[in-house]
Design a protein around this motif. Sequence first.
Motif, PDB file in Angstrom:
ATOM      1  N   GLN A   1       0.850  -1.199   0.000  1.00  0.00           N
ATOM      2  CA  GLN A   1       0.000   0.000   0.000  1.00  0.00           C
ATOM      3  C   GLN A   1       0.880   1.241   0.000  1.00  0.00           C
ATOM      4  O   GLN A   1       1.900   1.310   0.676  1.00  0.00           O
ATOM      5  CB  GLN A   1      -0.957   0.009   1.188  1.00  0.00           C
ATOM      6  CG  GLN A   1      -0.267   0.018   2.537  1.00  0.00           C
ATOM      7  CD  GLN A   1      -1.225  -0.164   3.688  1.00  0.00           C
ATOM      8  OE1 GLN A   1      -2.374  -0.509   3.491  1.00  0.00           O
ATOM      9  NE2 GLN A   1      -0.747   0.078   4.890  1.00  0.00           N
TER      10      GLN A   1
ATOM     11  N   ALA B   1       3.021   3.744   2.655  1.00  0.00           N
ATOM     12  CA  ALA B   1       2.302   4.430   3.723  1.00  0.00           C
ATOM     13  C   ALA B   1       1.711   3.434   4.705  1.00  0.00           C
ATOM     14  O   ALA B   1       1.249   2.366   4.336  1.00  0.00           O
ATOM     15  CB  ALA B   1       1.187   5.282   3.147  1.00  0.00           C
ATOM     16  N   THR B   2       1.746   3.814   5.988  1.00  0.00           N
ATOM     17  CA  THR B   2       0.996   3.068   6.998  1.00  0.00           C
ATOM     18  C   THR B   2      -0.037   3.988   7.637  1.00  0.00           C
ATOM     19  O   THR B   2      -0.805   3.563   8.485  1.00  0.00           O
ATOM     20  CB  THR B   2       1.920   2.518   8.091  1.00  0.00           C
ATOM     21  OG1 THR B   2       2.671   3.609   8.628  1.00  0.00           O
ATOM     22  CG2 THR B   2       2.870   1.472   7.536  1.00  0.00           C
ATOM     23  N   SER B   3      -0.017   5.263   7.240  1.00  0.00           N
ATOM     24  CA  SER B   3      -1.024   6.185   7.752  1.00  0.00           C
ATOM     25  C   SER B   3      -1.424   7.122   6.630  1.00  0.00           C
ATOM     26  O   SER B   3      -0.660   7.347   5.687  1.00  0.00           O
ATOM     27  CB  SER B   3      -0.487   6.982   8.939  1.00  0.00           C
ATOM     28  OG  SER B   3       0.566   7.814   8.518  1.00  0.00           O
ATOM     29  N   ALA B   4      -2.626   7.660   6.739  1.00  0.00           N
ATOM     30  CA  ALA B   4      -3.124   8.563   5.708  1.00  0.00           C
ATOM     31  C   ALA B   4      -4.179   9.460   6.309  1.00  0.00           C
ATOM     32  O   ALA B   4      -4.794   9.121   7.322  1.00  0.00           O
ATOM     33  CB  ALA B   4      -3.707   7.774   4.543  1.00  0.00           C
ATOM     34  N   SER B   5      -4.378  10.619   5.690  1.00  0.00           N
ATOM     35  CA  SER B   5      -5.406  11.551   6.149  1.00  0.00           C
ATOM     36  C   SER B   5      -6.637  11.410   5.270  1.00  0.00           C
ATOM     37  O   SER B   5      -6.519  11.018   4.106  1.00  0.00           O
ATOM     38  CB  SER B   5      -4.905  12.989   6.034  1.00  0.00           C
ATOM     39  OG  SER B   5      -3.785  13.173   6.835  1.00  0.00           O
ATOM     40  N   PRO B   6      -7.803  11.754   5.813  1.00  0.00           N
ATOM     41  CA  PRO B   6      -8.988  11.778   4.962  1.00  0.00           C
ATOM     42  C   PRO B   6      -8.729  12.646   3.727  1.00  0.00           C
ATOM     43  O   PRO B   6      -8.122  13.714   3.827  1.00  0.00           O
ATOM     44  CB  PRO B   6     -10.043  12.423   5.869  1.00  0.00           C
ATOM     45  CG  PRO B   6      -9.613  12.050   7.244  1.00  0.00           C
ATOM     46  CD  PRO B   6      -8.104  12.072   7.200  1.00  0.00           C
TER      47      PRO B   6
ATOM     48  N   LEU C   1      -4.944   6.394  -1.753  1.00  0.00           N
ATOM     49  CA  LEU C   1      -4.139   5.202  -1.465  1.00  0.00           C
ATOM     50  C   LEU C   1      -4.120   4.325  -2.707  1.00  0.00           C
ATOM     51  O   LEU C   1      -5.127   4.190  -3.401  1.00  0.00           O
ATOM     52  CB  LEU C   1      -4.746   4.399  -0.320  1.00  0.00           C
ATOM     53  CG  LEU C   1      -4.826   5.040   1.055  1.00  0.00           C
ATOM     54  CD1 LEU C   1      -5.567   4.101   2.007  1.00  0.00           C
ATOM     55  CD2 LEU C   1      -3.435   5.335   1.599  1.00  0.00           C
TER      56      LEU C   1
ATOM     57  N   THR D   1     -13.058   3.998   2.728  1.00  0.00           N
ATOM     58  CA  THR D   1     -12.442   4.537   1.511  1.00  0.00           C
ATOM     59  C   THR D   1     -13.446   4.483   0.374  1.00  0.00           C
ATOM     60  O   THR D   1     -14.474   3.806   0.464  1.00  0.00           O
ATOM     61  CB  THR D   1     -11.187   3.746   1.084  1.00  0.00           C
ATOM     62  OG1 THR D   1     -11.594   2.458   0.603  1.00  0.00           O
ATOM     63  CG2 THR D   1     -10.202   3.568   2.228  1.00  0.00           C
TER      64      THR D   1
ATOM     65  N   VAL E   1      -9.288   8.066   0.840  1.00  0.00           N
ATOM     66  CA  VAL E   1      -9.709   7.907   2.238  1.00  0.00           C
ATOM     67  C   VAL E   1     -10.862   8.880   2.511  1.00  0.00           C
ATOM     68  O   VAL E   1     -10.744  10.073   2.227  1.00  0.00           O
ATOM     69  CB  VAL E   1      -8.533   8.173   3.199  1.00  0.00           C
ATOM     70  CG1 VAL E   1      -8.993   8.032   4.654  1.00  0.00           C
ATOM     71  CG2 VAL E   1      -7.392   7.219   2.912  1.00  0.00           C
ATOM     72  N   ASN E   2     -11.949   8.359   3.024  1.00  0.00           N
ATOM     73  CA  ASN E   2     -13.132   9.207   3.273  1.00  0.00           C
ATOM     74  C   ASN E   2     -12.842  10.202   4.389  1.00  0.00           C
ATOM     75  O   ASN E   2     -12.081   9.922   5.290  1.00  0.00           O
ATOM     76  CB  ASN E   2     -14.331   8.352   3.670  1.00  0.00           C
ATOM     77  CG  ASN E   2     -14.851   7.543   2.505  1.00  0.00           C
ATOM     78  OD1 ASN E   2     -14.550   7.848   1.357  1.00  0.00           O
ATOM     79  ND2 ASN E   2     -15.591   6.512   2.811  1.00  0.00           N
TER      80      ASN E   2
ATOM     81  N   ALA F   1     -17.472  13.620   3.331  1.00  0.00           N
ATOM     82  CA  ALA F   1     -17.259  12.528   4.273  1.00  0.00           C
ATOM     83  C   ALA F   1     -15.850  12.590   4.833  1.00  0.00           C
ATOM     84  O   ALA F   1     -14.917  12.971   4.153  1.00  0.00           O
ATOM     85  CB  ALA F   1     -17.495  11.200   3.589  1.00  0.00           C
TER      86      ALA F   1
ATOM     87  N   THR G   1     -13.179  10.425   7.763  1.00  0.00           N
ATOM     88  CA  THR G   1     -12.991   9.296   8.667  1.00  0.00           C
ATOM     89  C   THR G   1     -12.203   9.770   9.876  1.00  0.00           C
ATOM     90  O   THR G   1     -11.298  10.582   9.760  1.00  0.00           O
ATOM     91  CB  THR G   1     -12.248   8.157   7.941  1.00  0.00           C
ATOM     92  OG1 THR G   1     -12.982   7.812   6.778  1.00  0.00           O
ATOM     93  CG2 THR G   1     -12.111   6.938   8.824  1.00  0.00           C
TER      94      THR G   1
ATOM     95  N   VAL H   1      -3.973   0.688   6.999  1.00  0.00           N
ATOM     96  CA  VAL H   1      -3.558   2.091   7.041  1.00  0.00           C
ATOM     97  C   VAL H   1      -4.276   2.730   8.217  1.00  0.00           C
ATOM     98  O   VAL H   1      -5.464   2.488   8.426  1.00  0.00           O
ATOM     99  CB  VAL H   1      -3.963   2.821   5.736  1.00  0.00           C
ATOM    100  CG1 VAL H   1      -3.844   4.323   5.894  1.00  0.00           C
ATOM    101  CG2 VAL H   1      -3.127   2.349   4.573  1.00  0.00           C
ATOM    102  N   THR H   2      -3.531   3.513   9.003  1.00  0.00           N
ATOM    103  CA  THR H   2      -4.152   4.235  10.111  1.00  0.00           C
ATOM    104  C   THR H   2      -4.445   5.663   9.667  1.00  0.00           C
ATOM    105  O   THR H   2      -3.575   6.349   9.129  1.00  0.00           O
ATOM    106  CB  THR H   2      -3.222   4.255  11.332  1.00  0.00           C
ATOM    107  OG1 THR H   2      -2.919   2.906  11.683  1.00  0.00           O
ATOM    108  CG2 THR H   2      -3.889   4.941  12.515  1.00  0.00           C
TER     109      THR H   2
ATOM    110  N   THR I   1      -4.904   9.507   9.938  1.00  0.00           N
ATOM    111  CA  THR I   1      -4.232  10.511  10.765  1.00  0.00           C
ATOM    112  C   THR I   1      -5.166  11.685  11.065  1.00  0.00           C
ATOM    113  O   THR I   1      -6.183  11.881  10.413  1.00  0.00           O
ATOM    114  CB  THR I   1      -2.978  11.046  10.053  1.00  0.00           C
ATOM    115  OG1 THR I   1      -3.357  11.474   8.755  1.00  0.00           O
ATOM    116  CG2 THR I   1      -1.920   9.970   9.940  1.00  0.00           C
TER     117      THR I   1
END
Lengths: 162, 384
Positions: free
Chosen positions: A31, A50-55, A59, A86, A161-162, B31, B33, B64-65, B67
């Motif tokens: 990912q 990535a292991t983190s993402a913002s709305p 991705l 997502t 990402v929603n 939307a 999250t 995926v976390t 943020t």
Amino acid sequence: MKALPLVAFALSISLAAAAAAKPRIVVAIKQSKEIVETTDAGNKTRLVPATSASPGEVLEYVLSYKNEGDEAATNAIIEDPIPKGTTFLANTATGENTEITFSSDGGKTFAVPVKLTYEIKLPSGAVERRVAIPAEYTNVRWTVKQIAPGASGQVSFRVRVN
Amino acid sequence: MKPTPVPSPSSLLRGALVLATIALAPAAAFASTAANTVINNTASVSYNDAGGTAQTPVTASASVTVTLVPSAVTISSPANQTIGQGTTATLTYTVTANANGPDNYNLTSSATPASVTAVTPAFPTGASIALGGTTLAAAANNGDTSISVPYDNNVGGAALLNGIAVGSIVVINGNPYAVSSITKNSAANTASIGLGSAIAGGAVAVGSVVGERKTFTETVASGTVTSGSSGTQTVSTTATSATSAGATATQGTPTVITVNRPTLTVTKLVSTDNGVSFGPSGSAAPGTTLIYKITASNTGATNASQVAFTDVIPAYLAYVAGSGKFATSSATAYGAATGLTDGADADGFSYTAGTNTVAYNPGGAAGTVAGGGVLVLFFEAKIN
């Protein structure tokens, strides 16, 4: 010595099983997310693991598959529900030598995009069949007719990402 | 359509049309999250062997976390106040989080003085405030007494859900609700927040922010009025995300604190006709008892406290023992005024023979003259 033939029999079975050619598919997910780099030449997007993402961020999921067996795998179906939280992005599903179909009902039925429809009741009362928009897709499916021993490939898609 | 890895021009065109459709769908566009949500993706591969026999499917997962997206709070504008010089105004602010996760917000404030000396506002409960935040995992409808939000991966502990605790106030679609319970379901990747009152004001879309609301107080001293009878301290307070300086909000309307100071004027009149009439001067025969009337008037708009009188009795006059009286209205006649005793006692009135001085310093409420009020002191002296 009545037990001996039994032992030999069992041994021959396991040998036969080991000798039989079998496909063995392994799959992995990578990912990454799209980042925008601002340079003098303008904005440029590129992908970083990535292991983190913002709305709002995009991705990309790359699914790699390989047949580590010694026989061809047939009718392989790679299926990936669009992750909760997502939204699928239009025209981002790729996969060489695969047939890509989508579901908009949680994986019950799959179809190619132009045939993926749903019914909607118009204010006039008439019922109209509409093509599902990609944001409504719930699952992606890649069908690979044959994966030869040692052959590998990858498919991918992107979500926001929603 | 036959899918190919490289989109054909026609599919690109169709993609553009589809994207335009998405942009028109408000639910998708707004939307969001919650922070600390884990987005899991599990792909599976099912396949057959060459003979067509199904093999055991294989799977792969990635997560995926989500943020925090720091966001400016909504901060209230407390009402204007009027205070007396020497006192302190207390302003109560309400701040509401608009972020998808918990964050700390630093508080700063300035008071712009006009006709008053400068002061620095203070935050008695600390110059930082923590606010929780999450988002709706499912639409909330009128009458719902609980909402579904993403599981927070227990960041911050089991008692907190993205900074929100039982007893917190959360704001959903502009309406505040008390949190009555928090139930986490890690397996379903969701959590449930019980609300003290049912959702009202219409359905709320999935992804809408559930932001914690708190209040904090700020104190602003009056400063000292430098000209005229009043000045103003114009207070403007800002809350800024500790995570991102760009996520900052300042109260929409500054709070104007009017500082009034007391203004005392004093008049001294004398009566030669036993209190029938008072004037600034008069004539009387030796042996006449004069009544002096000293009036302290507060023409300011706020209390004057610790008002004290001192009067040295001139030569040729003798103080009449026990003649001290006071009144809080200039219309009160000497005869109707309240008596005072000469000795050093609680009424604050005294006559000191050695210096021939009358003093009246009642202190407390008796020594406080409200704006527009008066304090009158009477005493008698006899012409030798």
